[in-house]
Design a protein around this motif. Structure first.
Motif, PDB file in Angstrom:
ATOM      1  N   ARG A  12       0.835  -1.205   0.000  1.00  0.00           N
ATOM      2  CA  ARG A  12       0.000   0.000   0.000  1.00  0.00           C
ATOM      3  C   ARG A  12       0.869   1.253   0.000  1.00  0.00           C
ATOM      4  NH1 ARG A  12      -2.288   3.667   3.512  1.00  0.00           N
ATOM      5  NH2 ARG A  12      -4.404   4.289   3.031  1.00  0.00           N
ATOM      6  N   GLU A  13       1.883   1.276   0.838  1.00  0.00           N
ATOM      7  CA  GLU A  13       2.794   2.427   0.902  1.00  0.00           C
ATOM      8  C   GLU A  13       3.508   2.644  -0.425  1.00  0.00           C
ATOM      9  OE1 GLU A  13       5.343   1.472   4.168  1.00  0.00           O
ATOM     10  OE2 GLU A  13       3.881   2.140   5.667  1.00  0.00           O
ATOM     11  N   ASP A  14       3.958   1.551  -1.055  1.00  0.00           N
ATOM     12  CA  ASP A  14       4.638   1.655  -2.348  1.00  0.00           C
ATOM     13  C   ASP A  14       3.710   2.214  -3.414  1.00  0.00           C
ATOM     14  OD1 ASP A  14       6.919   0.633  -1.190  1.00  0.00           O
ATOM     15  OD2 ASP A  14       6.654  -1.390  -2.016  1.00  0.00           O
ATOM     16  N   ILE A  15       2.478   1.718  -3.442  1.00  0.00           N
ATOM     17  CA  ILE A  15       1.507   2.190  -4.438  1.00  0.00           C
ATOM     18  C   ILE A  15       1.219   3.669  -4.243  1.00  0.00           C
ATOM     19  CG2 ILE A  15      -0.919   2.029  -5.158  1.00  0.00           C
ATOM     20  CD1 ILE A  15      -0.649  -1.025  -4.708  1.00  0.00           C
ATOM     21  N   LEU A  16       0.992   4.078  -3.009  1.00  0.00           N
ATOM     22  CA  LEU A  16       0.701   5.487  -2.738  1.00  0.00           C
ATOM     23  C   LEU A  16       1.896   6.381  -3.061  1.00  0.00           C
ATOM     24  CD1 LEU A  16      -1.357   5.160   0.564  1.00  0.00           C
ATOM     25  CD2 LEU A  16      -2.204   5.456  -1.768  1.00  0.00           C
ATOM     26  N   ALA A  17       3.104   5.911  -2.780  1.00  0.00           N
ATOM     27  CA  ALA A  17       4.306   6.692  -3.093  1.00  0.00           C
ATOM     28  C   ALA A  17       4.475   6.851  -4.599  1.00  0.00           C
ATOM     29  CB  ALA A  17       5.540   6.023  -2.485  1.00  0.00           C
ATOM     30  N   LEU A  18       4.315   5.766  -5.331  1.00  0.00           N
ATOM     31  CA  LEU A  18       4.460   5.841  -6.792  1.00  0.00           C
ATOM     32  C   LEU A  18       3.363   6.699  -7.406  1.00  0.00           C
ATOM     33  CD1 LEU A  18       5.463   2.137  -7.510  1.00  0.00           C
ATOM     34  CD2 LEU A  18       6.936   4.163  -7.643  1.00  0.00           C
ATOM     35  N   HIS A  19       2.156   6.605  -6.872  1.00  0.00           N
ATOM     36  CA  HIS A  19       1.056   7.419  -7.372  1.00  0.00           C
ATOM     37  C   HIS A  19       1.333   8.901  -7.115  1.00  0.00           C
ATOM     38  CE1 HIS A  19      -2.916   9.334  -7.428  1.00  0.00           C
ATOM     39  NE2 HIS A  19      -3.135   8.485  -8.413  1.00  0.00           N
ATOM     40  N   SER A  20       1.923   9.222  -5.977  1.00  0.00           N
ATOM     41  CA  SER A  20       2.230  10.623  -5.658  1.00  0.00           C
ATOM     42  C   SER A  20       3.307  11.184  -6.593  1.00  0.00           C
ATOM     43  CB  SER A  20       2.659  10.765  -4.206  1.00  0.00           C
ATOM     44  OG  SER A  20       3.923  10.182  -4.004  1.00  0.00           O
ATOM     45  N   GLU A  21       4.066  10.299  -7.238  1.00  0.00           N
ATOM     46  CA  GLU A  21       5.065  10.707  -8.229  1.00  0.00           C
ATOM     47  C   GLU A  21       4.454  10.770  -9.625  1.00  0.00           C
ATOM     48  OE1 GLU A  21       8.320   7.979  -7.935  1.00  0.00           O
ATOM     49  OE2 GLU A  21       8.631   8.406  -5.816  1.00  0.00           O
ATOM     50  N   ASN A  22       3.121  10.795  -9.693  1.00  0.00           N
ATOM     51  CA  ASN A  22       2.350  10.874 -10.946  1.00  0.00           C
ATOM     52  C   ASN A  22       2.508   9.655 -11.838  1.00  0.00           C
ATOM     53  OD1 ASN A  22       1.133  13.363 -10.369  1.00  0.00           O
ATOM     54  ND2 ASN A  22       2.972  14.437 -11.053  1.00  0.00           N
ATOM     55  N   MET A  23       2.811   8.518 -11.249  1.00  0.00           N
ATOM     56  CA  MET A  23       2.865   7.288 -12.017  1.00  0.00           C
ATOM     57  C   MET A  23       1.448   6.753 -12.173  1.00  0.00           C
ATOM     58  SD  MET A  23       5.263   3.955 -11.435  1.00  0.00           S
ATOM     59  CE  MET A  23       6.763   4.838 -11.800  1.00  0.00           C
ATOM     60  N   ARG A  24       1.131   6.240 -13.327  1.00  0.00           N
ATOM     61  CA  ARG A  24      -0.205   5.748 -13.609  1.00  0.00           C
ATOM     62  C   ARG A  24      -0.379   4.318 -13.064  1.00  0.00           C
ATOM     63  NH1 ARG A  24       0.107   9.973 -16.096  1.00  0.00           N
ATOM     64  NH2 ARG A  24      -0.944  10.991 -17.758  1.00  0.00           N
ATOM     65  N   PRO A  25      -1.633   3.924 -12.797  1.00  0.00           N
ATOM     66  CA  PRO A  25      -1.884   2.592 -12.224  1.00  0.00           C
ATOM     67  C   PRO A  25      -1.282   1.436 -13.025  1.00  0.00           C
ATOM     68  CG  PRO A  25      -3.839   3.917 -12.027  1.00  0.00           C
ATOM     69  CD  PRO A  25      -2.864   4.714 -12.844  1.00  0.00           C
ATOM     70  N   VAL A  26      -1.325   1.520 -14.334  1.00  0.00           N
ATOM     71  CA  VAL A  26      -0.760   0.439 -15.155  1.00  0.00           C
ATOM     72  C   VAL A  26       0.745   0.364 -14.954  1.00  0.00           C
ATOM     73  CG1 VAL A  26      -0.421  -0.365 -17.521  1.00  0.00           C
ATOM     74  CG2 VAL A  26      -2.600   0.605 -16.855  1.00  0.00           C
ATOM     75  N   GLU A  27       1.395   1.507 -14.891  1.00  0.00           N
ATOM     76  CA  GLU A  27       2.839   1.546 -14.673  1.00  0.00           C
ATOM     77  C   GLU A  27       3.197   1.035 -13.278  1.00  0.00           C
ATOM     78  OE1 GLU A  27       4.063   5.430 -17.321  1.00  0.00           O
ATOM     79  OE2 GLU A  27       2.961   5.742 -15.436  1.00  0.00           O
ATOM     80  N   ILE A  28       2.395   1.401 -12.297  1.00  0.00           N
ATOM     81  CA  ILE A  28       2.615   0.924 -10.929  1.00  0.00           C
ATOM     82  C   ILE A  28       2.488  -0.597 -10.878  1.00  0.00           C
ATOM     83  CG2 ILE A  28       1.709   0.923  -8.565  1.00  0.00           C
ATOM     84  CD1 ILE A  28       0.782   3.842  -9.111  1.00  0.00           C
ATOM     85  N   ALA A  29       1.460  -1.123 -11.527  1.00  0.00           N
ATOM     86  CA  ALA A  29       1.240  -2.567 -11.548  1.00  0.00           C
ATOM     87  C   ALA A  29       2.409  -3.298 -12.201  1.00  0.00           C
ATOM     88  CB  ALA A  29      -0.064  -2.886 -12.276  1.00  0.00           C
ATOM     89  N   LEU A  30       2.884  -2.765 -13.308  1.00  0.00           N
ATOM     90  CA  LEU A  30       4.014  -3.399 -13.992  1.00  0.00           C
ATOM     91  C   LEU A  30       5.263  -3.378 -13.115  1.00  0.00           C
ATOM     92  CD1 LEU A  30       3.579  -1.979 -17.610  1.00  0.00           C
ATOM     93  CD2 LEU A  30       3.289  -4.350 -16.888  1.00  0.00           C
TER      94      LEU A  30
END
Length: 64
Positions: A12-30
């Motif tokens: 959860r922390e990793d997803i929220l951190a990557l999202h805050s860096e404007n990374m898109r959900p597909v990129e986060i998943a990959l």
């Protein structure tokens, strides 16, 4: 049980951190090796509207 919970918290922390860096959900998943649906689910539970993208843009950029 504690280890499983710790992994979920870290994810959860990793997803929220990557999202805050404007990374898109597909990129986060990959990057994290999970499904994009799981990313959307975690963002929704956190009360965050995800950045949307079309998957073909990412695939095309990776091919170049």
């Amino acid at each position: 049980m504690i280890i499983k919970y710790a992994r979920a918290v870290k994810l959860r922390e990793d997803i929220l951190a990557l999202h805050s860096e404007n990374m898109r959900p597909v990129e986060i998943a990959l990057r994290l090796g999970i499904t994009r649906q799981r990313v959307y689910q975690i963002l929704k539970k956190a009360g965050i509207t995800p950045h949307k993208t079309k998957i073909y843009k990412i695939i095309r950029s990776e091919q170049n």
